[in-house]
Design a protein around this motif. Structure first.
Motif, PDB file in Angstrom:
ATOM      1  N   ILE A  12      30.477  38.827  39.804  1.00  0.00           N
ATOM      2  CA  ILE A  12      30.248  37.563  39.285  1.00  0.00           C
ATOM      3  C   ILE A  12      30.199  37.523  37.629  1.00  0.00           C
ATOM      4  O   ILE A  12      30.937  36.447  37.283  1.00  0.00           O
ATOM      5  N   GLY A  13      29.533  38.590  37.105  1.00  0.00           N
ATOM      6  CA  GLY A  13      29.769  38.657  35.869  1.00  0.00           C
ATOM      7  C   GLY A  13      31.172  38.740  35.200  1.00  0.00           C
ATOM      8  O   GLY A  13      31.494  37.853  34.361  1.00  0.00           O
ATOM      9  N   GLU A  14      31.920  39.443  35.893  1.00  0.00           N
ATOM     10  CA  GLU A  14      33.341  39.576  35.446  1.00  0.00           C
ATOM     11  C   GLU A  14      34.260  38.297  35.760  1.00  0.00           C
ATOM     12  O   GLU A  14      35.030  37.783  34.891  1.00  0.00           O
ATOM     13  N   ALA A  15      33.866  37.444  36.516  1.00  0.00           N
ATOM     14  CA  ALA A  15      34.583  36.393  37.186  1.00  0.00           C
ATOM     15  C   ALA A  15      34.147  35.258  36.015  1.00  0.00           C
ATOM     16  O   ALA A  15      35.199  34.537  35.608  1.00  0.00           O
ATOM     17  N   LEU A  16      33.055  35.220  35.461  1.00  0.00           N
ATOM     18  CA  LEU A  16      32.620  34.481  34.623  1.00  0.00           C
ATOM     19  C   LEU A  16      33.190  34.624  33.258  1.00  0.00           C
ATOM     20  O   LEU A  16      33.630  33.779  32.606  1.00  0.00           O
ATOM     21  N   ILE A  17      33.346  36.030  32.701  1.00  0.00           N
ATOM     22  CA  ILE A  17      33.843  36.296  31.611  1.00  0.00           C
ATOM     23  C   ILE A  17      35.359  35.782  31.789  1.00  0.00           C
ATOM     24  O   ILE A  17      35.870  35.284  30.647  1.00  0.00           O
ATOM     25  N   VAL A 118      21.172  29.174  38.386  1.00  0.00           N
ATOM     26  CA  VAL A 118      22.418  28.671  38.903  1.00  0.00           C
ATOM     27  C   VAL A 118      22.444  29.481  40.187  1.00  0.00           C
ATOM     28  O   VAL A 118      22.348  30.693  40.322  1.00  0.00           O
ATOM     29  N   MET A 119      22.978  28.935  41.499  1.00  0.00           N
ATOM     30  CA  MET A 119      23.677  29.584  42.363  1.00  0.00           C
ATOM     31  C   MET A 119      25.161  29.475  42.418  1.00  0.00           C
ATOM     32  O   MET A 119      25.871  28.373  42.729  1.00  0.00           O
ATOM     33  N   PRO A 120      26.029  30.414  42.100  1.00  0.00           N
ATOM     34  CA  PRO A 120      27.267  30.361  42.078  1.00  0.00           C
ATOM     35  C   PRO A 120      27.858  30.944  43.487  1.00  0.00           C
ATOM     36  O   PRO A 120      26.943  31.323  44.304  1.00  0.00           O
ATOM     37  N   ASN A 121      29.127  31.125  43.631  1.00  0.00           N
ATOM     38  CA  ASN A 121      29.452  32.047  44.804  1.00  0.00           C
ATOM     39  C   ASN A 121      30.870  32.692  44.426  1.00  0.00           C
ATOM     40  O   ASN A 121      31.534  32.342  43.478  1.00  0.00           O
ATOM     41  N   THR A 122      31.272  33.277  45.282  1.00  0.00           N
ATOM     42  CA  THR A 122      32.420  34.386  45.088  1.00  0.00           C
ATOM     43  C   THR A 122      33.718  33.809  44.719  1.00  0.00           C
ATOM     44  O   THR A 122      34.425  34.477  44.034  1.00  0.00           O
ATOM     45  N   PRO A 123      34.192  32.464  45.137  1.00  0.00           N
ATOM     46  CA  PRO A 123      35.256  31.929  44.877  1.00  0.00           C
ATOM     47  C   PRO A 123      35.412  31.636  43.256  1.00  0.00           C
ATOM     48  O   PRO A 123      36.430  31.334  42.826  1.00  0.00           O
ATOM     49  N   MET A 124      34.406  32.251  42.644  1.00  0.00           N
ATOM     50  CA  MET A 124      34.323  32.124  41.077  1.00  0.00           C
ATOM     51  C   MET A 124      35.375  32.962  40.690  1.00  0.00           C
ATOM     52  O   MET A 124      36.082  32.910  39.694  1.00  0.00           O
ATOM     53  N   LEU A 125      35.665  34.134  41.690  1.00  0.00           N
ATOM     54  CA  LEU A 125      36.813  35.108  41.289  1.00  0.00           C
ATOM     55  C   LEU A 125      38.094  34.722  41.089  1.00  0.00           C
ATOM     56  O   LEU A 125      38.814  35.189  40.498  1.00  0.00           O
ATOM     57  N   VAL A 126      38.444  33.225  41.677  1.00  0.00           N
ATOM     58  CA  VAL A 126      39.668  32.771  41.468  1.00  0.00           C
ATOM     59  C   VAL A 126      39.673  31.450  41.062  1.00  0.00           C
ATOM     60  O   VAL A 126      40.414  30.493  41.246  1.00  0.00           O
ATOM     61  N   GLU A 128      37.476  28.911  41.734  1.00  0.00           N
ATOM     62  CA  GLU A 128      37.418  27.984  42.481  1.00  0.00           C
ATOM     63  C   GLU A 128      35.768  27.931  42.918  1.00  0.00           C
ATOM     64  O   GLU A 128      35.405  27.696  44.109  1.00  0.00           O
ATOM     65  N   ALA A 129      34.905  28.419  41.933  1.00  0.00           N
ATOM     66  CA  ALA A 129      33.501  28.433  42.263  1.00  0.00           C
ATOM     67  C   ALA A 129      32.977  27.345  42.783  1.00  0.00           C
ATOM     68  O   ALA A 129      33.382  25.805  42.193  1.00  0.00           O
ATOM     69  N   MET A 130      31.754  27.124  43.428  1.00  0.00           N
ATOM     70  CA  MET A 130      31.158  26.028  43.696  1.00  0.00           C
ATOM     71  C   MET A 130      29.574  26.560  43.056  1.00  0.00           C
ATOM     72  O   MET A 130      28.820  27.416  43.553  1.00  0.00           O
ATOM     73  N   SER A 131      29.313  25.811  41.909  1.00  0.00           N
ATOM     74  CA  SER A 131      28.087  26.369  41.143  1.00  0.00           C
ATOM     75  C   SER A 131      26.956  25.463  41.087  1.00  0.00           C
ATOM     76  O   SER A 131      27.271  24.136  40.388  1.00  0.00           O
ATOM     77  N   LEU A 151      30.081  26.601  33.101  1.00  0.00           N
ATOM     78  CA  LEU A 151      30.669  26.946  34.368  1.00  0.00           C
ATOM     79  C   LEU A 151      31.831  26.144  34.772  1.00  0.00           C
ATOM     80  O   LEU A 151      32.267  26.570  35.955  1.00  0.00           O
ATOM     81  N   GLY A 152      31.966  25.045  34.246  1.00  0.00           N
ATOM     82  CA  GLY A 152      33.372  24.226  34.697  1.00  0.00           C
ATOM     83  C   GLY A 152      34.432  24.934  34.487  1.00  0.00           C
ATOM     84  O   GLY A 152      35.633  24.692  34.846  1.00  0.00           O
ATOM     85  N   THR A 153      34.407  25.925  33.783  1.00  0.00           N
ATOM     86  CA  THR A 153      35.791  26.965  33.558  1.00  0.00           C
ATOM     87  C   THR A 153      36.124  27.777  34.762  1.00  0.00           C
ATOM     88  O   THR A 153      37.175  28.196  35.029  1.00  0.00           O
ATOM     89  N   VAL A 154      35.099  27.664  35.721  1.00  0.00           N
ATOM     90  CA  VAL A 154      35.286  28.879  36.841  1.00  0.00           C
ATOM     91  C   VAL A 154      35.150  27.789  38.015  1.00  0.00           C
ATOM     92  O   VAL A 154      35.019  28.392  39.136  1.00  0.00           O
ATOM     93  N   GLY A 155      35.180  26.608  38.193  1.00  0.00           N
ATOM     94  CA  GLY A 155      35.383  25.706  39.373  1.00  0.00           C
ATOM     95  C   GLY A 155      34.300  24.473  39.109  1.00  0.00           C
ATOM     96  O   GLY A 155      34.027  24.097  38.165  1.00  0.00           O
ATOM     97  N   ARG A 156      33.727  23.994  40.210  1.00  0.00           N
ATOM     98  CA  ARG A 156      32.992  22.800  40.139  1.00  0.00           C
ATOM     99  C   ARG A 156      31.719  23.248  40.095  1.00  0.00           C
ATOM    100  O   ARG A 156      30.923  24.183  40.358  1.00  0.00           O
TER     101      ARG A 156
END
Length: 277
Positions: A12-17, A118-126, A128-131, A151-156
């Motif tokens: 998750i940290g990597e995906a956010l970065i 925040v509760m993110p999910n793993t689609p952040m990796l692509v 397409e997260a739902m945070s 967080l809008g940079t990695v999904g909704r």
């Protein structure tokens, strides 16, 4: 220039970065603190950012993202408490640790520091997260909006009251695993019908991608879209009848409730004392 400190270099940290950098934030504005040196070096090298200690990372950061496992939160916050926080600039702490309420951070951090859970999910990796965000008691609307923009940079994103986060965890936080289990079962079934695993995987993947797109873009509900695929007496009707006979809907309801209950339990230490007291 906004400076972001990411504590935890896991998935998750990597995906956010990755999302922050791809979204245009300069690499010099992102700093990482990761307890495993090899992992810290790998992530830092991949994105061209600096890896450092927790204390160094959080001092001067505008937003501090705690993206570690629940068991590591106590150690991280203890280290954060040694830094000079909320000095000349107001800082926001973003907690992505499952099951850990915002109030658990407060005893060791400066009084009044805004915390957004925040509760993110793993689609952040692509991307397409739902945070889903839940403001702590000191977080104002401008703090929430700042985190939403981040967080809008990695999904909704969506915002709920913190007492709804356990339900969110059960639906979108754990949800990708339910989705993958369904895909896995469909692939196995297709192989059982004589298709190759490669073909079966392609069929299932694109069917799910297309179906999700329809649900996302259509004005119709899931119920209406399902009905549109189901001809009376047809193949889909036969399949759905079997799923209902096997208790599919009840199993999903029970599974989501079990996930919610586990999320609640994660926030309650075995001895009942505050995690960070």
């Amino acid at each position: 220039m906004t400076r972001i400190a990411v504590i935890g270099g896991g998935r998750i940290g990597e995906a956010l970065i990755a999302g922050l950098i791809e979204g245009g934030l300069p690499t010099g504005s992102v700093v990482l603190a990761e307890k495993h040196p090899a992992r810290a070096e790998a992530v830092a090298t991949q994105f061209g950012i600096r890896a450092t200690s927790v204390v160094d990372a959080v001092e001067g950061a505008d937003v501090i993202v705690v993206a570690v496992k629940p068991d590591d939160v106590d150690s991280v916050v203890t280290q954060m408490s040694k830094a000079e926080l909320n000095g000349e600039r107001e800082q926001i702490v973003v907690s992505m640790a499952a099951g850990v309420p915002a109030s658990r951070y407060e005893p060791k951090l400066p009084a009044g520091i805004p915390i957004v859970r925040v509760m993110p999910n793993t689609p952040m990796l692509v991307g397409e997260a739902m945070s889903v965000l839940a403001p702590g008691r000191h977080a104002r609307s401008e703090h929430v909006e700042a985190v939403r923009k981040l967080l809008g940079t990695v999904g909704r994103t969506a915002v709920v009251a913190e007492d709804k986060i356990d339900a969110v965890t059960a639906v979108s936080g754990s949800g990708p695993a339910y989705f993958f289990l369904m895909a896995e079962a469909m692939v196995d079934a297709a192989v059982g019908l004589g298709l190759t695993r490669e073909t079966a995987t392609t069929l299932v993947t694109q069917t799910m991608v297309g179906s999700a797109a329809m649900l996302d873009r259509s004005d119709e509900s899931a119920t209406e879209l399902r009905a549109g695929v189901t001809s009376p007496g047809g193949t889909t009707a036969a399949a759905l009848a079997e799923l209902e006979r096997r208790g599919f809907r009840a199993a999903v309801l029970d599974a989501v409730e079990a996930a919610r209950a586990r999320s609640v339990a994660l926030g309650i230490p075995p001895d009942g004392t505050p995690l960070l007291g």
